[in-house]
Motif scaffolding. Structure first.
Motif, short mmCIF file in Angstrom:
data_model
loop_
_atom_site.label_atom_id
_atom_site.label_comp_id
_atom_site.label_asym_id
_atom_site.label_seq_id
_atom_site.Cartn_x
_atom_site.Cartn_y
_atom_site.Cartn_z
N GLY A 1 0.75 -1.19 0.02
CA GLY A 1 -0.12 0.04 0.16
C GLY A 1 0.86 1.20 -0.03
N LEU A 2 1.96 1.45 0.69
CA LEU A 2 2.70 2.56 0.75
C LEU A 2 3.44 2.64 -0.40
CD1 LEU A 2 3.73 4.94 2.62
CD2 LEU A 2 5.47 3.30 3.68
N SER A 3 4.09 1.51 -0.95
CA SER A 3 5.09 1.76 -1.98
C SER A 3 4.22 2.40 -3.26
CB SER A 3 5.51 0.31 -2.47
OG SER A 3 4.56 -0.48 -2.67
N LEU A 4 2.90 1.67 -3.46
CA LEU A 4 2.15 2.10 -4.47
C LEU A 4 1.46 3.42 -4.24
CD1 LEU A 4 0.50 -1.43 -5.71
CD2 LEU A 4 2.35 -0.01 -6.44
N VAL B 1 -2.33 6.95 7.05
CA VAL B 1 -3.36 6.54 6.38
C VAL B 1 -3.11 5.09 5.73
CG1 VAL B 1 -4.85 6.84 4.24
CG2 VAL B 1 -3.86 8.74 5.55
N VAL B 2 -2.13 4.66 5.38
CA VAL B 2 -1.96 3.31 4.65
C VAL B 2 -2.04 2.28 5.82
CG1 VAL B 2 -0.30 1.44 3.66
CG2 VAL B 2 -0.74 4.01 2.75
N PHE B 3 -1.35 2.63 6.91
CA PHE B 3 -1.64 1.70 8.29
C PHE B 3 -3.05 1.56 8.61
CE2 PHE B 3 -0.37 -0.09 12.56
CZ PHE B 3 0.94 -0.66 12.23
N MET B 4 -3.82 2.59 8.67
CA MET B 4 -5.12 2.40 9.19
C MET B 4 -5.91 1.67 8.08
SD MET B 4 -8.45 3.20 8.89
CE MET B 4 -8.32 4.51 7.35
N ASN B 5 -5.82 1.89 6.77
CA ASN B 5 -6.67 1.47 5.74
C ASN B 5 -6.13 -0.32 5.45
OD1 ASN B 5 -8.10 3.48 4.68
ND2 ASN B 5 -6.48 4.23 3.40
N ILE C 1 -5.85 11.51 15.42
CA ILE C 1 -6.33 10.64 16.50
C ILE C 1 -7.30 9.99 16.01
CG2 ILE C 1 -7.39 10.86 18.61
CD1 ILE C 1 -5.96 13.46 19.32
N TYR C 2 -8.25 10.54 15.10
CA TYR C 2 -9.35 9.52 14.70
C TYR C 2 -8.70 8.25 13.92
CZ TYR C 2 -14.09 8.64 13.00
OH TYR C 2 -15.12 8.17 12.27
N LEU C 3 -7.91 8.56 12.86
CA LEU C 3 -7.24 7.42 12.30
C LEU C 3 -6.45 6.33 13.14
CD1 LEU C 3 -5.61 9.48 9.47
CD2 LEU C 3 -7.51 7.96 9.11
N ILE C 4 -5.93 6.78 14.07
CA ILE C 4 -4.93 6.03 15.05
C ILE C 4 -6.09 5.04 16.05
CG2 ILE C 4 -3.66 5.87 17.03
CD1 ILE C 4 -2.34 8.34 16.10
#
Length: 282
Positions: free
Chosen positions: A113-116, A151-155, A262-265
């Motif tokens: 996800g992060l690389s793309l 964002v990628v971590f959450m997704n 905070i919301y994402l975490i």
């Protein structure tokens, strides 16, 4: 765990068609914007200077937020295929602990996800340059990359939780198609959030990925907005930001950047707990 994640990465990138289709939703968004949405959005705010450049950055920020959804859910297709082919049972018979296998799937999905997403950022920057924009500053790139990591971590955690419910490739493929179709609406790209009914606006505001889109818009559009809104009254500026989803308004409160982080975490933790419960039951 690392070796298992390498296995997933090799299987994913070996299939060039799968990689292409995981980015297909991003290409569709760009195509819709160039052919239809661009002129509509631009003509909606004729009083703003540099509106074309600002809207280019706006849609590219949303594109970055959505790309990590389609790419991470595609990465978890390896896990679903392992389950469908009963390969997971073979893995569980080995001395490798289950948490290492689960961690391997997640690490691979995060890397994919992060690389793309970074590749998408490169295309976004090229698109902005072609249309008369300028390069982002080094500091802006650092902030964008930091947001992308969160964002990628959450997704990845959200797609991991969703993917854990599927046991066949056909059902997972259908779910991936639905996610790819809806993600543009759920992040307010196809239609600005301010143009939607209030109930739909609340759905978008609750959806965690949309908060990542807000962060990316605020960072990528910062310098352009400061120039475009020089002669625009503050009240109108706040209304435009709310309409375009550059800021989220909850009651009389405008959410800060820290609130979005905070919301994402929080949602990342919730989805991780959900995944842990799912695999513990298995």
């Amino acid at each position: 765990m690392i070796l298992f994640s390498l296995r997933v990465l090799k299987l994913y990138f070996r299939d060039k068609t799968a990689v292409f289709f995981s980015l297909l939703s991003s290409f569709i968004i760009i195509g819709l914007y160039i052919l239809f949405l661009g002129d509509t959005f631009t003509n909606s705010f004729p009083q703003i200077e540099n509106i074309k450049l600002m809207m280019d950055q706006w849609v590219m920020a949303g594109l970055l937020a959505t790309s990590s959804v389609s790419t991470t859910i595609a990465a978890f297709s390896i896990m679903v295929n392992d389950t469908a082919m009963n390969l997971s049972k073979d893995f569980y018979c080995t001395p490798v602990k289950k948490r290492n296998l689960v961690g391997g799937y997640f690490i691979a999905a995060f890397i994919i996800g992060l690389s793309l997403s970074l590749v998408t950022l490169l295309f976004a920057q090229i698109y902005i340059l072609i249309n008369g924009g300028s390069l982002f500053t080094f500091y802006t790139y650092l902030k964008i990359i930091l947001i992308l990591v969160v964002v990628v971590f959450m997704n990845a955690s959200m797609m991991f939780f969703i993917s854990s419910f599927f046991k066949t490739n056909n059902s997972f493929s259908t779910a991936s198609t639905i996610v790819g179709t809806l993600i543009g609406f759920l992040t307010g790209i196809y239609v600005p959030i301010g143009s939607l009914p209030e109930m739909v606006q609340w759905i978008i505001k609750i959806f965690p990925t949309s908060h990542g889109a807000v962060l990316l818009r605020q960072v990528m559009m910062e310098s352009t907005m400061s120039e475009a809104f020089v002669h625009v009254p503050e009240k109108i500026v706040l209304e435009i930001k709310e309409i375009l989803g550059i800021t989220f308004q909850v009651g009389d409160i405008t959410l800060s950047m820290a609130s979005h982080y905070i919301y994402l975490i929080v949602f990342t933790i919730i989805f991780f707990i959900g995944v842990s419960i799912r695999f513990h039951k298995k």
